[in-house]
Design a protein around this motif. Structure first.
Motif, PDB file in Angstrom:
ATOM      1  N   ILE A  38     -57.277  47.917  -5.886  1.00  0.00           N
ATOM      2  CA  ILE A  38     -58.097  46.998  -6.687  1.00  0.00           C
ATOM      3  C   ILE A  38     -57.621  45.554  -6.534  1.00  0.00           C
ATOM      4  O   ILE A  38     -58.420  44.643  -6.339  1.00  0.00           O
ATOM      5  CB  ILE A  38     -58.079  47.419  -8.177  1.00  0.00           C
ATOM      6  N   THR A  39     -56.287  45.360  -6.589  1.00  0.00           N
ATOM      7  CA  THR A  39     -55.780  43.987  -6.512  1.00  0.00           C
ATOM      8  C   THR A  39     -55.814  43.420  -5.098  1.00  0.00           C
ATOM      9  O   THR A  39     -55.619  42.217  -4.912  1.00  0.00           O
ATOM     10  CB  THR A  39     -54.341  43.914  -7.050  1.00  0.00           C
ATOM     11  N   ALA A  40     -56.039  44.257  -4.109  1.00  0.00           N
ATOM     12  CA  ALA A  40     -56.248  43.743  -2.751  1.00  0.00           C
ATOM     13  C   ALA A  40     -57.684  43.259  -2.584  1.00  0.00           C
ATOM     14  O   ALA A  40     -57.951  42.293  -1.854  1.00  0.00           O
ATOM     15  CB  ALA A  40     -55.937  44.829  -1.724  1.00  0.00           C
ATOM     16  N   ILE A  41     -58.620  43.921  -3.282  1.00  0.00           N
ATOM     17  CA  ILE A  41     -60.039  43.558  -3.180  1.00  0.00           C
ATOM     18  C   ILE A  41     -60.392  42.390  -4.108  1.00  0.00           C
ATOM     19  O   ILE A  41     -61.141  41.479  -3.723  1.00  0.00           O
ATOM     20  CB  ILE A  41     -60.925  44.774  -3.513  1.00  0.00           C
ATOM     21  N   MET A  42     -59.850  42.412  -5.321  1.00  0.00           N
ATOM     22  CA  MET A  42     -60.234  41.410  -6.330  1.00  0.00           C
ATOM     23  C   MET A  42     -60.032  39.965  -5.886  1.00  0.00           C
ATOM     24  O   MET A  42     -60.902  39.122  -6.127  1.00  0.00           O
ATOM     25  CB  MET A  42     -59.490  41.679  -7.640  1.00  0.00           C
ATOM     26  N   PRO A  43     -58.913  39.605  -5.232  1.00  0.00           N
ATOM     27  CA  PRO A  43     -58.770  38.204  -4.802  1.00  0.00           C
ATOM     28  C   PRO A  43     -59.860  37.753  -3.833  1.00  0.00           C
ATOM     29  O   PRO A  43     -60.119  36.557  -3.721  1.00  0.00           O
ATOM     30  CB  PRO A  43     -57.395  38.194  -4.120  1.00  0.00           C
ATOM     31  N   LEU A  44     -60.497  38.700  -3.138  1.00  0.00           N
ATOM     32  CA  LEU A  44     -61.564  38.341  -2.201  1.00  0.00           C
ATOM     33  C   LEU A  44     -62.837  37.929  -2.921  1.00  0.00           C
ATOM     34  O   LEU A  44     -63.626  37.133  -2.402  1.00  0.00           O
ATOM     35  CB  LEU A  44     -61.865  39.517  -1.256  1.00  0.00           C
ATOM     36  N   ILE A  45     -63.061  38.478  -4.128  1.00  0.00           N
ATOM     37  CA  ILE A  45     -64.319  38.200  -4.840  1.00  0.00           C
ATOM     38  C   ILE A  45     -64.146  37.266  -6.038  1.00  0.00           C
ATOM     39  O   ILE A  45     -65.104  36.636  -6.470  1.00  0.00           O
ATOM     40  CB  ILE A  45     -64.986  39.510  -5.292  1.00  0.00           C
ATOM     41  N   LEU A  46     -62.920  37.164  -6.571  1.00  0.00           N
ATOM     42  CA  LEU A  46     -62.701  36.324  -7.759  1.00  0.00           C
ATOM     43  C   LEU A  46     -63.122  34.864  -7.557  1.00  0.00           C
ATOM     44  O   LEU A  46     -63.686  34.265  -8.479  1.00  0.00           O
ATOM     45  CB  LEU A  46     -61.226  36.379  -8.181  1.00  0.00           C
ATOM     46  N   PRO A  47     -62.867  34.253  -6.381  1.00  0.00           N
ATOM     47  CA  PRO A  47     -63.281  32.846  -6.222  1.00  0.00           C
ATOM     48  C   PRO A  47     -64.778  32.621  -6.362  1.00  0.00           C
ATOM     49  O   PRO A  47     -65.216  31.490  -6.594  1.00  0.00           O
ATOM     50  CB  PRO A  47     -62.805  32.508  -4.799  1.00  0.00           C
ATOM     51  N   PHE A  48     -65.580  33.687  -6.218  1.00  0.00           N
ATOM     52  CA  PHE A  48     -67.031  33.539  -6.315  1.00  0.00           C
ATOM     53  C   PHE A  48     -67.552  33.814  -7.724  1.00  0.00           C
ATOM     54  O   PHE A  48     -68.730  33.620  -7.991  1.00  0.00           O
ATOM     55  CB  PHE A  48     -67.722  34.490  -5.333  1.00  0.00           C
ATOM     56  N   ILE A  49     -66.680  34.285  -8.608  1.00  0.00           N
ATOM     57  CA  ILE A  49     -67.113  34.625  -9.974  1.00  0.00           C
ATOM     58  C   ILE A  49     -66.942  33.417 -10.878  1.00  0.00           C
ATOM     59  O   ILE A  49     -65.851  32.865 -10.993  1.00  0.00           O
ATOM     60  CB  ILE A  49     -66.317  35.822 -10.529  1.00  0.00           C
ATOM     61  N   LYS A  50     -68.022  32.987 -11.504  1.00  0.00           N
ATOM     62  CA  LYS A  50     -67.992  31.867 -12.445  1.00  0.00           C
ATOM     63  C   LYS A  50     -68.463  32.375 -13.805  1.00  0.00           C
ATOM     64  O   LYS A  50     -69.585  32.866 -13.927  1.00  0.00           O
ATOM     65  CB  LYS A  50     -68.923  30.734 -11.986  1.00  0.00           C
ATOM     66  N   VAL A  51     -67.615  32.285 -14.789  1.00  0.00           N
ATOM     67  CA  VAL A  51     -67.960  32.723 -16.140  1.00  0.00           C
ATOM     68  C   VAL A  51     -68.442  31.507 -16.935  1.00  0.00           C
ATOM     69  O   VAL A  51     -67.662  30.591 -17.193  1.00  0.00           O
ATOM     70  CB  VAL A  51     -66.752  33.374 -16.845  1.00  0.00           C
ATOM     71  N   PRO A  52     -69.730  31.464 -17.314  1.00  0.00           N
ATOM     72  CA  PRO A  52     -70.280  30.285 -18.001  1.00  0.00           C
ATOM     73  C   PRO A  52     -69.508  29.897 -19.255  1.00  0.00           C
ATOM     74  O   PRO A  52     -69.354  28.722 -19.549  1.00  0.00           O
ATOM     75  CB  PRO A  52     -71.709  30.719 -18.340  1.00  0.00           C
ATOM     76  N   SER A  53     -69.008  30.896 -20.004  1.00  0.00           N
ATOM     77  CA  SER A  53     -68.301  30.573 -21.247  1.00  0.00           C
ATOM     78  C   SER A  53     -66.987  29.844 -20.979  1.00  0.00           C
ATOM     79  O   SER A  53     -66.459  29.170 -21.854  1.00  0.00           O
ATOM     80  CB  SER A  53     -68.017  31.847 -22.042  1.00  0.00           C
ATOM     81  N   PHE A  54     -66.434  29.978 -19.747  1.00  0.00           N
ATOM     82  CA  PHE A  54     -65.220  29.268 -19.385  1.00  0.00           C
ATOM     83  C   PHE A  54     -65.527  27.858 -18.899  1.00  0.00           C
ATOM     84  O   PHE A  54     -64.660  27.017 -18.816  1.00  0.00           O
ATOM     85  CB  PHE A  54     -64.451  30.012 -18.278  1.00  0.00           C
ATOM     86  N   LYS A  55     -66.740  27.640 -18.510  1.00  0.00           N
ATOM     87  CA  LYS A  55     -67.127  26.312 -18.028  1.00  0.00           C
ATOM     88  C   LYS A  55     -68.504  25.991 -18.572  1.00  0.00           C
ATOM     89  O   LYS A  55     -69.514  26.202 -17.916  1.00  0.00           O
ATOM     90  CB  LYS A  55     -67.141  26.279 -16.501  1.00  0.00           C
ATOM     91  N   ASN A  56     -68.528  25.530 -19.805  1.00  0.00           N
ATOM     92  CA  ASN A  56     -69.791  25.315 -20.512  1.00  0.00           C
ATOM     93  C   ASN A  56     -70.345  23.932 -20.202  1.00  0.00           C
ATOM     94  O   ASN A  56     -70.323  23.029 -21.017  1.00  0.00           O
ATOM     95  CB  ASN A  56     -69.577  25.481 -22.019  1.00  0.00           C
ATOM     96  N   ILE A  57     -70.819  23.783 -18.974  1.00  0.00           N
ATOM     97  CA  ILE A  57     -71.344  22.489 -18.543  1.00  0.00           C
ATOM     98  C   ILE A  57     -72.804  22.644 -18.185  1.00  0.00           C
ATOM     99  O   ILE A  57     -73.167  23.470 -17.372  1.00  0.00           O
ATOM    100  CB  ILE A  57     -70.570  21.953 -17.329  1.00  0.00           C
ATOM    101  N   LEU A  58     -73.648  21.850 -18.790  1.00  0.00           N
ATOM    102  CA  LEU A  58     -75.071  21.859 -18.481  1.00  0.00           C
ATOM    103  C   LEU A  58     -75.392  20.597 -17.711  1.00  0.00           C
ATOM    104  O   LEU A  58     -75.234  19.495 -18.219  1.00  0.00           O
ATOM    105  CB  LEU A  58     -75.905  21.906 -19.761  1.00  0.00           C
ATOM    106  N   SER A  59     -75.812  20.733 -16.476  1.00  0.00           N
ATOM    107  CA  SER A  59     -76.101  19.571 -15.649  1.00  0.00           C
ATOM    108  C   SER A  59     -77.307  18.817 -16.179  1.00  0.00           C
ATOM    109  O   SER A  59     -78.396  19.359 -16.275  1.00  0.00           O
ATOM    110  CB  SER A  59     -76.374  20.020 -14.201  1.00  0.00           C
ATOM    111  N   GLN A  60     -77.099  17.556 -16.521  1.00  0.00           N
ATOM    112  CA  GLN A  60     -78.200  16.757 -17.040  1.00  0.00           C
ATOM    113  C   GLN A  60     -79.217  16.444 -15.954  1.00  0.00           C
ATOM    114  O   GLN A  60     -80.363  16.127 -16.238  1.00  0.00           O
ATOM    115  CB  GLN A  60     -77.658  15.446 -17.629  1.00  0.00           C
ATOM    116  N   ASP A  61     -78.784  16.488 -14.681  1.00  0.00           N
ATOM    117  CA  ASP A  61     -79.714  16.214 -13.591  1.00  0.00           C
ATOM    118  C   ASP A  61     -80.691  17.365 -13.399  1.00  0.00           C
ATOM    119  O   ASP A  61     -81.663  17.250 -12.664  1.00  0.00           O
ATOM    120  CB  ASP A  61     -78.934  16.000 -12.281  1.00  0.00           C
TER     121      ASP A  61
END
Length: 670
Positions: A38-61
């Motif tokens: 699991i920990t060999a696979i997870m680093p490959l996909i974690l960079p693509f996972i974005k959790v909105p609650s961790f980054k609550n930014i709404l683009s005004q544009d």
């Protein structure tokens, strides 16, 4: 790409440290096997996972701001730079890091194929017999022993006792499909041949396989006899890659030690819970690692540092809170009015002082009223405000005050004011684009700025600085009240690129300045430039990197070929006229259907702000309606009214219908 690789390596390193420190010596072999996979696979996909609650930014544009509907008066708008399309500058060269990566991958693939062919030769050149669901391959003139999928290779020179023990051991490998684990890491070694942690992972999983098989065999066999079988073959071993060898000298001692260990207590399974905080930390990092280029550009000047007084800091915090809320309630609006009266000095008497003191000592407060009170308290502590502090307060109040742009009190700060694109009446215009519609002016401006940068940027910098790959340069600047490009700042990995970007942007021609409320104003812009080093091949030079428009997703107004509109609006109208028609129609609809008697029922007084967001989907329907107000019944009424909007003609990009998000502020005047 480089950032992704660094993240993968860093995450794998953290996981391996946890394994070696806390889990490696435990006898939870199957749990450890799952952990490593699991920990060999997870680093490959974690960079693509974005959790909105961790980054609550709404683009005004990404939101079209409709004009406020007056059952009332004006509102505060955040100042956001206008993002221009990215620009790519390229040079050609044969050698590159990318070429090295593919060369290494090719060599690793060839080595894998060579080893596979070597294994297949053993399979086809030696006699085989079926034993249940597996095939036993008798390797002539050899005492090797290993398994690969459903094939167990046993040397013909093994004695009967050893042969029976080895067969039981290898059957465990076959039943638990350990070959799949090893092949996975072998393929990982091909893709990440440069990553030493991949080899460490494979080494750890091979050891675990042997521990698992040993533990299963000794359940039905004497341990001492099993030790003797292992030790008798220490000096007569074979080593074949991505298979499960029984006799591997480097593992014999470890296997015997692990067999002698007592079974780990079940309570130690809680060690695997260490994975949870690590995962959360990694998700927080991957979700928040992207920053808005416009907010990270340039170095803070000495003048800016000097201007960061305690009062200015509190005023900016107040401004930020207004931007977060999007609207203010009656108490908050009263506080802003008191601040305006205090700064103006009009009617500054004992009554005003008492009102301010009552406001700052009030018990029940919102986040915004607390920040207003902090500003009052800081002014009281200082006893006076300097020129820079006065300027910062005026920049805030000009937007929150009725008719701020027409008020002579703010006349001295208009030329210093950055007006957000969302509310400006007339955007700056590039020379030669004057006779176009507003939408066409934007496209014309982006196109001409891109052409100017590509034409004037010194691409030979790549060679002189020995740069490879993409070099991102983020630039911010303003188009002043005189139409000049001012306040140019840039940020890049190399100082020379920053200087070159500033030089080129400063050579832009004089623009027709932006206007708001009949006054010429400053307008901020952000410009990402991607400078391509000499390692990219087969690409056209001087290519503008245009933003891709994701269809069937929320599409910003800047990307629309046709904006949504009512069926009653003339289809022959321009986009700007269609938008005006839609604005007018929504304003009329809300004014007509909103239940104004609600104020008396709820006992409300003064201005009540309601902020509504919704989408017009690809079928022209109004969906995903949400609202925010000081009273839940106002929120419910706003949602009810917006739901009554008729079906519209949807927005389009390249002839395809798309979803378009809208933001609608309503000021309910009692």
């Amino acid at each position: 790409m480089l950032h992704y690789i660094i993240q993968v390596v860093a995450f794998q390193l953290f996981f391996l440290i946890i394994y070696d420190l806390f889990l490696k010596k435990e006898t939870f072999f199957n749990w450890n096997r799952a952990y490593l996979l699991i920990t060999a696979i997870m680093p490959l996909i974690l960079p693509f996972i974005k959790v909105p609650s961790f980054k609550n930014i709404l683009s005004q544009d990404y939101i079209i701001n409709l004009p406020e509907i007056f059952i009332g008066s004006a509102s505060q708008h955040p100042v956001n730079p206008i993002p221009l399309e990215g620009i790519i500058l390229k040079q050609q060269s044969f050698w590159s890091w990318e070429l090295l990566f593919y060369l290494g991958t090719g060599i690793a693939t060839c080595i894998f194929i060579f080893k596979l062919i070597k294994l297949l030769k053993l399979l086809f050149k030696n006699p085989k017999c079926k034993y249940g669901n597996v095939f036993i391959v008798s390797v002539l003139k050899s005492d090797m022993a290993f398994s690969f999928f459903n094939y167990i290779f046993l040397g013909a020179l093994l004695n009967k006792t050893n042969r029976d023990t080895v067969l039981k051991h290898e059957m465990v490998h076959v039943k638990q499909k350990h070959t799949l684990d090893l092949l996975f890491f072998e393929l990982l070694r091909i893709a990440f041949w440069f990553n030493p942690l991949t080899y460490i992972y494979q080494n750890r999983i091979m050891s675990l396989h042997e521990y698992i098989a040993d533990a299963q065999v000794v359940k039905n066999q004497n341990k001492n006899q099993y030790y003797q079988n292992l030790l008798s073959q220490v000096f007569d071993t074979k080593n074949i890659s991505f298979i499960n060898p029984f006799f591997k000298q480097s593992l014999i001692k470890k296997r015997i030690i692990m067999l002698q260990k007592s079974k780990s207590k079940q309570v130690k399974l809680f060690k695997y819970a260490l994975l949870i905080p690590m995962l959360i930390a990694m998700l927080v990092y991957t979700s928040c690692m992207e920053t808005n280029p416009a907010t990270t550009i340039g170095n803070t000047s000495n003048e800016e540092i000097q201007q960061k007084t305690p009062l200015i800091t509190k005023v900016k915090a107040l401004k930020h809170q207004i931007e977060i809320q999007g609207d203010v309630n009656e108490a908050e609006e009263r506080g802003l009015k008191l601040l305006l009266d205090a700064v103006k000095g009009e009617g500054f008497n004992q009554a005003l002082v008492k009102d301010i003191q009552d406001y700052t000592t009030k018990g029940s407060q919102t986040d915004l009223t607390k920040k207003i009170a902090e500003v009052f308290k800081q002014i009281q502590v200082q006893g006076d405000i300097n020129e820079n502090e006065d300027l910062e307060i005026k920049k805030l109040l000009v937007f929150t005050s009725d008719n701020g742009f027409e008020d002579p009190f703010f006349a001295d700060i208009i030329k210093h004011l950055d007006v957000p694109f969302g509310i400006i009446d007339q955007v700056p215009v590039f020379p030669g684009c004057e006779d176009l519609t507003v939408e066409e002016q934007k496209k014309c401006m982006s196109k001409n700025i891109a052409m100017h940068i590509n034409k004037n940027f010194n691409t030979k910098l790549a060679d002189s600085l020995n740069l490879k790959g993409k070099q991102r340069i983020n630039v911010i600047f303003k188009i002043s009240v005189d139409g000049d490009v001012v306040g140019v700042r840039s940020r890049s990995e190399h100082p020379e690129l920053e200087k070159e970007a500033i030089r080129v942007v400063k050579t832009l021609p004089r623009f027709k300045p932006g206007e708001h409320k009949g006054k010429q104003v400053n307008v901020p812009y952000s410009l990402p430039i991607i400078f391509q080093g000499s390692d990219v091949q087969n690409k056209k030079e001087d290519t503008v990197l245009l933003n891709e428009v994701p269809l069937n997703k929320d599409v910003a107004i800047a990307h629309l070929d046709e904006v949504p509109n009512f069926e009653s609006c003339d289809n022959a109208l321009s986009n700007e006229e269609k938008k005006a028609c839609l604005d007018k129609g929504i304003t009329t609809h809300v004014s007509k259907h909103f239940n104004t008697k609600l104020a008396h029922k709820l006992g409300l007084n003064g201005k009540q702000r309601i902020h509504v967001i919704f989408k017009i989907d690809e079928h022209g329907r109004v969906i995903d309606i949400r609202s925010r107000a000081a009273h839940p019944e106002l929120e419910a009424e706003a949602i009810r009214v917006v739901k009554l909007l008729p079906k519209m003609i949807p927005g389009k990009v390249d002839g395809k219908q798309v979803v378009v998000p809208y933001s609608l502020p309503i000021i309910f005047q009692v």
